[in-house]
Design an enzyme around this catalytic site. Structure first.
Site, PDB file in Angstrom:
ATOM      1  N   THR A 251     -24.465 -47.678 -37.446  1.00  0.00           N
ATOM      2  CA  THR A 251     -25.165 -47.026 -36.336  1.00  0.00           C
ATOM      3  C   THR A 251     -24.744 -45.557 -36.222  1.00  0.00           C
ATOM      4  O   THR A 251     -25.573 -44.654 -36.263  1.00  0.00           O
ATOM      5  CB  THR A 251     -24.859 -47.786 -35.028  1.00  0.00           C
TER       6      THR A 251
ATOM      7  N   ALA B 164     -21.072 -50.985 -47.480  1.00  0.00           N
ATOM      8  CA  ALA B 164     -20.838 -52.263 -48.163  1.00  0.00           C
ATOM      9  C   ALA B 164     -22.109 -53.082 -48.346  1.00  0.00           C
ATOM     10  O   ALA B 164     -22.221 -53.862 -49.288  1.00  0.00           O
ATOM     11  CB  ALA B 164     -19.808 -53.078 -47.375  1.00  0.00           C
TER      12      ALA B 164
ATOM     13  N   HIS C 246     -28.918 -56.116 -34.074  1.00  0.00           N
ATOM     14  CA  HIS C 246     -28.597 -56.308 -32.648  1.00  0.00           C
ATOM     15  C   HIS C 246     -29.859 -56.608 -31.831  1.00  0.00           C
ATOM     16  O   HIS C 246     -30.929 -56.846 -32.379  1.00  0.00           O
ATOM     17  CB  HIS C 246     -27.794 -55.126 -32.113  1.00  0.00           C
TER      18      HIS C 246
ATOM     19  N   MET D 123     -31.315 -54.602 -29.538  1.00  0.00           N
ATOM     20  CA  MET D 123     -32.179 -53.437 -29.300  1.00  0.00           C
ATOM     21  C   MET D 123     -32.215 -52.903 -27.870  1.00  0.00           C
ATOM     22  O   MET D 123     -33.009 -52.003 -27.573  1.00  0.00           O
ATOM     23  CB  MET D 123     -33.612 -53.710 -29.792  1.00  0.00           C
TER      24      MET D 123
ATOM     25  N   HIS E 107     -19.841 -56.150 -27.920  1.00  0.00           N
ATOM     26  CA  HIS E 107     -19.656 -54.727 -27.625  1.00  0.00           C
ATOM     27  C   HIS E 107     -18.273 -54.212 -28.000  1.00  0.00           C
ATOM     28  O   HIS E 107     -17.788 -53.251 -27.396  1.00  0.00           O
ATOM     29  CB  HIS E 107     -19.937 -54.472 -26.135  1.00  0.00           C
TER      30      HIS E 107
END
Ligand code: FAD
Ligand code: NAG
Ligand code: NAG
Ligand code: NAG
Ligand code: NAG
Ligand code: NAG
Ligand code: NAG
Ligand code: NAG
Length: 605
Positions: free
Chosen positions: A42, A64, A128, A130, A541
């Protein structure tokens, strides 16, 4: 092009060109770049794209994983986000997941919990849920105070939040008339052409329209806006869904795809970073990488930047000689910078909830109505219908009301008073389907009924966990100990929040029968706590494991420009550098911090 068609042509392109998850750099050959970024997730791809935009700067990214769209095609469809190996069961993993499992969690009935993390270009933004929103002004003021840098106040951060994204207004012709979105367009600046798309799905969950009323009935009023520095009340939350095609937008589909077409960025996909290489004792000079058992070196003429996420950035530092010296020595690692904070201070949110059978259509319908499911797929091909949404709609945040607060022990009240006054303690999530024990996303499909959940998440947790290493090899998973629900204050808030979730349902008259989970016979605090410990699931998170702080703070790992203390030419840029985890969903902060540090680097800071 309709989304399925554009997606299929994308796949065909990759299969046909034979670069299926291959490397886009020249593998196995030593090479040299100005900046070598470890982790194409991200934050990493956002930062990489911003640096590479200057054609006289060379940038390499080491990632990766490969393309999530190819490895796991359903991951692009918002309606399938929940079934992308998000479960707590260690067996619920897939090709774009690292398959991490926590240590036994004493606060969560000693369960060892699968912790989903993206192993792909885009990183965790490739898999995730979103949800996109920002933290509170008070939480960023606390960040600024902790790091001694006023550039972290909300007002000063807004330009960086704005820079990363472009906002599209909700499509009211596609959404329910009783699902009105409220938002503040003034905290977005589309003239900046930010690559990340923010929008509202072309589908509004009917369940959420009812939960919105239930939230209002207990004082959590609709009409809020979660992007302007305040989290209080409820709203239909904005999402990182690309409105052209209603597909997942990630750092890969936004920042990387733009950089691939406009810049000379080099991406080493399916390549593991093994170690940071130092020259002159403490100057980062490159990264040792590996693919298919072959190892080579990427030299960084200017800087090495670690963006491997909250679990693997501390791992990368530790195996390279940066971290708590006792830990490093126990593995025979030469200590380059003795930083006690590496891997400590792990902050995270957990959720749990109350489930009912309901009289409105939810995603549970997929199992008992083949025609409905088929229509959903057809609708999605034209960018409409339930698959355009991630199984939620309305979120609510609150600081517990005074009457509830008055019931907490004085030590818990004192602990909560350490948070800024605008920082909510609880987030409520209206979820289509069964949150239940969330062993895997498919567990929500039970029988011919439709189900809805009201989840409560602790967004001002006091518990802190830690991450460490078991070896000097980044191929071995780090030891992940989130320590959820271990601080007594968190337990008290969790009990209060669970009871509030039940009160929300008590004000929603579309339920069928008694509470389905945990059930009306779970009524004493001890029974409720037992259910919470057995069913709690993380909100994924994890952050703050390489915390930003002031020089001289013994637990600080990086300074406010993300430079690692005690070494040169090395930064960490991702969720691990948050000094605190702002309330709510963190991805906006991952994009923001990458934009901000890119600006620092390009400005010579
Ligand atoms: C199931 C789930 C749902 C979520 N839902 C939301 C949501 O709705 N809204 C929200 O705001 N947040 C959500 N989150 C959280 C959010 O996605 C993360 O906080 C965020 O994506 C983290 O970004 P990052 O840059 O720190 O790390 P990542 O995006 O995880 O990037 C790290 C990258 O580094 C790579 N990497 C790691 N080690 C190495 C190595 N040694 N060599 C090479 N590459 C390496 C990884 O493969 C990965 O690509 C969710 C998370 C999950 C798992
Ligand atoms: C691009 O980078 C070079 C080298 O760092 C710098 O001299 C130049 O000013 C930058 N250009 C822009 C437009 O920022
Ligand atoms: C909102 O409208 C939808 C569609 O008509 C309906 O299913 C839902 O029950 C309505 N919600 C409320 C709160 O009336
Ligand atoms: C709303 O969505 C429909 C279906 O995708 C589309 O035809 C229409 O143009 C959209 N309207 C706007 C304002 O984007
Ligand atoms: C406070 O606690 C008492 C005793 O457990 C309980 O009866 C009461 O409902 C609680 N009040 C609130 C507002 O939670
Ligand atoms: C992590 O925290 C646990 C529980 O608080 C503690 O027992 C353990 O020693 C810590 N590990 C590290 C590496 O800090
Ligand atoms: C729910 O209650 C409201 C207000 O009492 C009423 O208007 C509505 O018709 C009820 N809906 C259902 C589905 O029972
Ligand atoms: C509550 O009821 C359910 C369903 O009847 C049962 O499975 C469960 O064991 C009961 N739990 C307790 C604590 O009584």
């Amino acid at each position: 092009m309709p989304p399925l068609a554009s997606f299929l042509s994308f796949c065909t392109l990759f299969f046909a060109s034979g670069v299926f998850c291959g490397s886009y750099g020249l593998p196995f050959i030593d090479a040299s770049y100005d900046y070598v970024i470890v982790g194409g997730g991200t934050s990493g791809l956002t930062l990489a794209a911003r640096l590479a935009a200057n054609s006289s700067i060379s940038v390499a990214v080491v990632e990766a994983g490969g393309y999530y769209e190819v490895l796991n095609p359903l991951s692009v469809i918002p309606g399938f986000a929940a079934i992308q190996a998000t479960g707590t069961d260690p067996s619920d993993t897939d090709l774009i997941d690292w398959g991490f499992v926590t240590t036994p969690q004493t606060g969560a009935a000693n369960r060892k919990i699968h912790y989903a993390r993206g192993k792909c270009l885009g990183g965790t933004s490739g898999r995730h849920f979103m949800v996109y929103h920002r933290g509170t002004a008070g939480s960023y003021q606390k960040w600024a105070d902790l790091v001694g840098d006023d550039s972290y106040t909300f007002d000063n951060l807004v330009p960086y939040f704005e820079k990363s994204c472009t906002l599209t207004a909700p499509n009211t012709s596609e959404r329910l008339a009783n699902a009105t979105v409220t938002y503040n367009p003034n905290v977005f600046d589309n003239s900046l052409d930010g690559p990340l798309q923010i929008s509202w799905p072309n589908w509004a969950s009917p369940l959420s329209t009812w939960i919105e009323l239930g939230l209002a009935a207990i004082g959590i009023k609709p009409g809020a806006d979660f992007n302007s520095g305040s989290l209080s009340g409820s709203t239909w939350v904005s999402t990182t869904i690309n409105p052209s095609g209603e597909s997942r937008d990630s750092s890969e589909t936004s920042f990387l795809s733009q950089a691939m077409s406009k810049t000379g960025i080099t991406v080493y996909a399916t390549t593991m970073a093994k170690k940071i290489i130092f020259k002159n004792t403490n100057v980062a000079g490159g990264v040792q990488v590996e693919q298919a058992g072959i190892s080579w070196t990427l030299t960084a003429k200017k800087e090495v930047i670690i963006s491997a996420g909250a679990f693997q950035s501390p791992q990368m530092l530790m195996v390279s000689g940066i971290g708590p010296s006792a830990t490093l020595r126990s593995f025979g690692i030469e200590v380059i910078s003795d930083l006690a904070g590496v891997g400590q201070n792990l902050a995270d949110h957990v959720m749990f909830g109350s489930v009912f059978r309901v009289q409105v259509t939810t995603s549970s319908r997929v199992t008992n109505d083949v025609a409905w499911a088929a229509e959903a797929v057809v609708d999605y091909a034209s960018g409409t219908g339930p698959l355009t949404a991630g199984g939620f709609g309305v979120l609510g945040f609150e600081r517990l009301p005074d009457a509830v607060r008055a019931n907490l022990t004085s030590s818990t009240q004192t602990a909560l008073a350490t948070f800024p006054s605008d920082w909510p303690e609880v987030e409520y999530l209206a979820l289509d389907g069964v949150l239940g024990y969330w062993k895997n996303g498919l567990g929500q499909f039970i029988d011919s009924y439709e189900y809805g959940s009201v989840a409560a998440a602790l967004v001002a947790p006091l518990s802190r966990g830690n991450v460490t290493i078991t070896s000097t090899d980044t191929n071995d998973a780090p030891v992940i100990n989130p320590n959820w629900l271990t601080d007594p204050a968190d337990i008290e808030v969790a009990l209060a929040a669970f009871k509030r979730a039940r009160q929300i349902w008590a004000n929603v008259n579309i339920t069928i029968g008694d509470e389905y989970l945990p059930g009306p016979n779970i009524s004493t605090d001890a029974q409720i706590l037992d259910f919470i410990r057995n069913s709690a699931v993380q909100v994924w998170h994890a952050s703050a494991t390489c915390a930003m702080g002031k020089a001289g703070d013994p637990m600080a790992v990086v300074d406010s420009t993300a430079k690692v203390f005690g070494v040169k030419n090395l930064r960490v840029v991702d969720a691990s550098v948050f000094p605190i985890l702002p309330p709510g969903h963190p991805q906006s902060n991952c994009y923001m911090i990458a934009e901000k540090i890119a600006d620092d680097i390009l400005s010579g800071r």
